[in-house]
Motif scaffolding. Structure first.
Motif: not given
Length: 196
Positions: A18-22
């Motif tokens: 995802d956009e949070n690098n999760r």
């Protein structure tokens, strides 16, 4: 998967970043995707990427997972068969049927298995032992390998029942001539138990 401490095969798995690098595992999004057209798109992407890798690395072994939903989808099943016809090394592919999907229509599953095995492809039952593993029904499928679920494997160092269950699965597989793969061998302790 390793053989004598070397890499023998690569399993193609899907994850979402995802956009949070999760990194999201399939358990977190596949059930939602199954209710939309996204599921077939995701499956198609994994299938196509696997065949691209087989073409790019013709001496390397790869595998990917399919569910009963994938097998019963005419387009996805056709995509697999057509690619098996056109690659030079179909024997370097293993298709892993998810045991957790609760396979019901064994005739349709076997039809698919027979089609892919005609091209030299191998078949595994993935996540064996994670659901209500039905040993007798497995005998109806022409499989090559049982992949033992990580939920059993990770308990081996401290749970004697997991060790008993593992031994039962190994004994069954040996009598049937199946290969056995232990998933999630993530520590020296677990590896020691597997070697026993």
């Amino acid at each position: 998967i390793t053989n004598a401490n070397s890499i023998w095969s690569y399993e193609i798995l899907i994850r979402i970043l995802d956009e949070n690098n999760r990194i999201w595992s399939p358990a977190e999004f596949l059930n939602i995707a199954k209710d939309t057209i996204l599921y077939a798109m995701l499956s198609k992407s994994v299938i196509m990427q696997t065949f691209e890798l087989l073409r790019k690395f013709p001496q390397t072994h790869f595998s990917f997972n399919v569910s009963a939903i994938d097998i019963f989808d005419d387009e996805l099943r056709g995509l697999i068969i057509e690619n098996l016809r056109t690659i030079e090394n179909p024997q370097n592919l293993s298709i892993e049927i998810l045991e957790t999907e609760g396979v019901e229509d064994y005739d349709r599953i076997n039809l698919f298995i027979n089609q892919v095995k005609q091209h030299g492809c191998k078949i595994s039952i993935d996540d064996f032992g994670s659901g209500y593993s039905n040993y007798y029904r497995i005998l109806e499928l022409d499989i090559d390998t049982i992949k033992i679920d990580g939920s059993i494997i990770k308990k081996l160092p401290y749970d004697k029942n997991a060790r008993y269950l593992l031994q039962t699965i190994i004994d069954f597989a040996g009598r049937q001539g199946y290969n056995v793969v232990a998933e999630f061998v993530s520590s020296e302790e677990i590896l020691t138990e597997i070697k026993k």
